[in-house]
Structure formats: structure tokens, C-alpha cells
Write an enzyme that holds these catalytic residues in place. Structure first.
Site, PDB file in Angstrom:
ATOM      1  N   ASN A   9       0.874  -1.367   0.133  1.00 34.93           N
ATOM      2  CA  ASN A   9      -0.065   0.039   0.021  1.00 34.93           C
ATOM      3  C   ASN A   9       0.812   1.340  -0.267  1.00 34.93           C
ATOM      4  O   ASN A   9       1.449   1.631   0.951  1.00 34.93           O
ATOM      5  CB  ASN A   9      -0.835  -0.083   1.147  1.00 34.93           C
ATOM      6  N   TRP A  10       0.934   1.888  -1.189  1.00 32.80           N
ATOM      7  CA  TRP A  10       2.238   3.227  -1.334  1.00 32.80           C
ATOM      8  C   TRP A  10       1.296   4.066  -0.686  1.00 32.80           C
ATOM      9  O   TRP A  10       1.965   5.446  -0.349  1.00 32.80           O
ATOM     10  CB  TRP A  10       2.047   3.486  -2.879  1.00 32.80           C
ATOM     11  N   LYS A  11      -0.065   4.270  -0.154  1.00 31.13           N
ATOM     12  CA  LYS A  11      -0.597   5.429   0.343  1.00 31.13           C
ATOM     13  C   LYS A  11      -0.590   6.649  -0.580  1.00 31.13           C
ATOM     14  O   LYS A  11      -0.592   6.459  -1.799  1.00 31.13           O
ATOM     15  CB  LYS A  11       0.011   5.759   1.788  1.00 31.13           C
ATOM     16  N   HIS A 100      -9.321   1.358   5.838  1.00 31.32           N
ATOM     17  CA  HIS A 100      -8.038   1.679   6.231  1.00 31.32           C
ATOM     18  C   HIS A 100      -8.115   2.773   7.533  1.00 31.32           C
ATOM     19  O   HIS A 100      -9.025   3.528   7.260  1.00 31.32           O
ATOM     20  CB  HIS A 100      -7.087   2.068   5.325  1.00 31.32           C
ATOM     21  N   GLU A 102      -6.383   5.205   8.327  1.00 33.14           N
ATOM     22  CA  GLU A 102      -6.587   6.659   7.982  1.00 33.14           C
ATOM     23  C   GLU A 102      -7.672   7.026   7.526  1.00 33.14           C
ATOM     24  O   GLU A 102      -7.877   8.257   7.481  1.00 33.14           O
ATOM     25  CB  GLU A 102      -5.348   6.647   7.002  1.00 33.14           C
ATOM     26  N   GLU A 171      -4.774  -4.475  11.440  1.00 31.48           N
ATOM     27  CA  GLU A 171      -3.880  -3.567  11.466  1.00 31.48           C
ATOM     28  C   GLU A 171      -3.941  -2.440  12.894  1.00 31.48           C
ATOM     29  O   GLU A 171      -4.860  -1.774  12.977  1.00 31.48           O
ATOM     30  CB  GLU A 171      -3.808  -2.328  10.283  1.00 31.48           C
ATOM     31  N   GLY A 177       3.018   2.761  10.771  1.00 30.58           N
ATOM     32  CA  GLY A 177       3.873   4.040  10.325  1.00 30.58           C
ATOM     33  C   GLY A 177       4.656   4.478  11.616  1.00 30.58           C
ATOM     34  O   GLY A 177       5.400   5.613  11.564  1.00 30.58           O
ATOM     35  N   SER A 216       3.738  -1.953  10.434  1.00 26.04           N
ATOM     36  CA  SER A 216       5.295  -2.039  10.273  1.00 26.04           C
ATOM     37  C   SER A 216       5.856  -3.038  10.276  1.00 26.04           C
ATOM     38  O   SER A 216       6.832  -3.830  10.535  1.00 26.04           O
ATOM     39  CB  SER A 216       5.687  -1.471  11.768  1.00 26.04           C
ATOM     40  N   GLY A 237       2.831  -1.300   4.513  1.00 21.77           N
ATOM     41  CA  GLY A 237       2.719   0.264   4.030  1.00 21.77           C
ATOM     42  C   GLY A 237       4.208   0.653   3.817  1.00 21.77           C
ATOM     43  O   GLY A 237       4.698   0.464   2.444  1.00 21.77           O
ATOM     44  N   GLY A 238       4.751   1.297   4.755  1.00 17.72           N
ATOM     45  CA  GLY A 238       5.950   2.149   4.296  1.00 17.72           C
ATOM     46  C   GLY A 238       6.965   1.303   3.722  1.00 17.72           C
ATOM     47  O   GLY A 238       7.923   1.639   2.304  1.00 17.72           O
TER      48      GLY A 238
END
Length: 252
Positions: A9-11, A100, A102, A171, A177, A216, A237-238
Site C-alpha cells: 500500500n503506497w498510500k 483503512h 487513515e 492493522e 507508520g 510496520s 505500508g512504508g
């Protein structure tokens, strides 16, 4: 056997140049050989879906799929800025993230809205990745299972046995993050609780649903996480922004 699934997931990250480099690097790495019986995908920002889809098709890698980061709860209409699931299907998306943390935090999305989005994704022949998870305060107060059970219950109420065609991503919000990560056993305990709750509704659904861990995930903890019996992969994610790290997680 539920296949192990790894979804990046590049966000809100990426550019035309960096996207092309990422896809080409990952394709070259995957051509060298990947573990059998696994599925891989990348969820790019909406403006880049067409580009990434074409790049992935050029690679001719059947096991690398394209995904989107959100979809509208509506099929079509006067919803400025929204993206319909049917549009994502036309761009050859196979997966769509819904709910998600966010989106829940910044856009106040409810469990009911998340379920309606998942229905739209299913109706268009794609797989929704339904996100659930607790905050740091909820975990510190010992309510983490209660919170997640409530989120799952509201998905069951709307989706019923169609949950068998979904993925669930646990999650923990406090681990997204932040560099913090639930221990493999902590993650397994929640995944097991989710599967047991689904079994209360339908054992067949519980046995078929893939439950991914997101929070993470990195190359150095992916092996231990993926070895757990109820963890069926990861929503990354990251670490997915770095193609070499994503490849290492896929190979974990």
C-alpha cells in the site's frame, strides 16, 4: 490451504518515474523465482493505476496484481472526487483496500460505510481488503479484542457469507507508520480471535478468509509473522515503497 498474500500500500506516495522503476525492479526480482502458492499485489494511488496496470501487464507476471486504495460506496452518480468500483475494475484492479484506519480517522468512515464499499468491490468481481484494528488507548485499556470484534460483527451483518470472498487486514493503529510492531504472538492472538469469531457465524467462511497483518511489517520481522498459523500474509505500508524491501517481504 489459504494462499499467503502480500499487498503493498503506497498510500499517497509515488511519481510516474518512481512507479516505473518500482514495477520494473519488482518484476525483475520476481522473475528470479518466488515461493509457490502465494499472491502479490500493489495498491497505487488512483491517478497512477492506469500506468501501473500497464507496467504490470508488460511484465506478464500472472501472480503480481494491481490494487486500489479505496472505492466509493456508490455505484455511480453525483459524488465529486469519488471513484466507483466499476472504474477500478476497468483498470484491471484485483484488490481494493476499504476501511483503512487513515480513512476512518481522517474521513470519519464508519463500519457500515466500509461494508457498503466492500459490497461494491465484490459486485464488480474484485477482492476487498477490509481493515480492522484498535488504537493504542483501546489496547492499553484491554479492549482490543472487544473493539475488533465489534468491527468484524458489523461486516458480518452486511456481507454475510460473501465474507468468504474478502480479505481481512488486522492493522493495530498504534503500529502503523510508527516503527512499533505487534509481536508475532500478539498478532497471532488477534488473528485467531478474528477467525474464531467468524466461525461463530460460519465455519466455512472462517476457514476460507485470508487474514493479513498490517503494521510496520519489514523484511526482518516478516518471516516470524508469516509463520503464524492464522496470519495469511501482510498489508505492507512504508516498507512497500522500497522495491527491494517489498521483494524481501514477499520472499519471507
Amino acid at each position: 490451504m489459504r494462499p499467503l498474500t502480500v499487498i503493498g500500500n503506497w498510500k499517497m506516495n509515488g511519481s510516474l518515474a518512481s512507479n516505473a522503476d518500482w514495477v520494473k525492479t519488482v518484476c525483475r526480482g520476481m522473475e528470479q523465482g518466488m515461493p509457490a502458492g502465494r499472491k502479490y499485489a500493489v495498491c497505487a494511488p488512483a491517478p497512477y493505476l492506469a500506468q501501473c496496470g500497464e507496467l504490470i501487464q508488460d511484465c506478464s507476471l500472472a501472480f503480481l496484481s494491481l490494487g486500489a486504495q479505496d472505492a466509493s460506496a456508490y455505484a455511480a452518480g453525483a459524488y465529486t472526487g469519488e471513484v466507483a468500483a466499476s472504474m477500478l475494475k476497468e483498470l484491471h484492479c484485483a484488490y481494493v483496500i476499504v476501511g483503512h484506519s487513515e480513512r476512518r480517522q481522517y474521513h470519519q468512515e464508519t463500519d457500515e460505510q466500509v461494508a457498503e464499499k466492500a459490497l461494491q468491490v465484490l459486485d464488480n468481481g474484485m477482492t476487498p481488503v477490509i481493515c480492522v484494528g484498535e488504537s493504542a488507548d483501546e489496547r492499553n485499556s484491554g479492549r482490543e479484542v472487544e473493539v475488533v470484534r465489534g468491527q468484524i460483527a458489523r461486516q458480518v451483518a452486511v456481507l454475510q457469507d460473501r465474507l468468504a470472498d474478502c480479505l481481512i487486514a488486522y492493522e493495530p493503529i498504534w503500529a502503523i507508520g510508527t516503527g512499533k510492531v505487534a509481536s508475532a504472538q500478539m498478532a497471532q492472538d488477534m488473528h485467531r480471535a478474528i477467525r474464531l469469531q467468524l466461525a461463530e457465524f460460519d465455519e466455512d467462511v472462517a476457514s476460507h478468509v485470508g487474514i493479513l497483518y498490517g503494521g510496520s511489517v519489514k523484511p526482518d520481522n516478516a518471516v516470524e509473522l508469516f509463520a503464524m498459523p492464522d496470519i495469511d500474509g501482510g498489508l505492507i505500508g512504508g516498507a512497500s515503497l522500497n522495491p527491494q524491501d517489498f521483494l524481501a517481504i514477499c520472499q519471507a
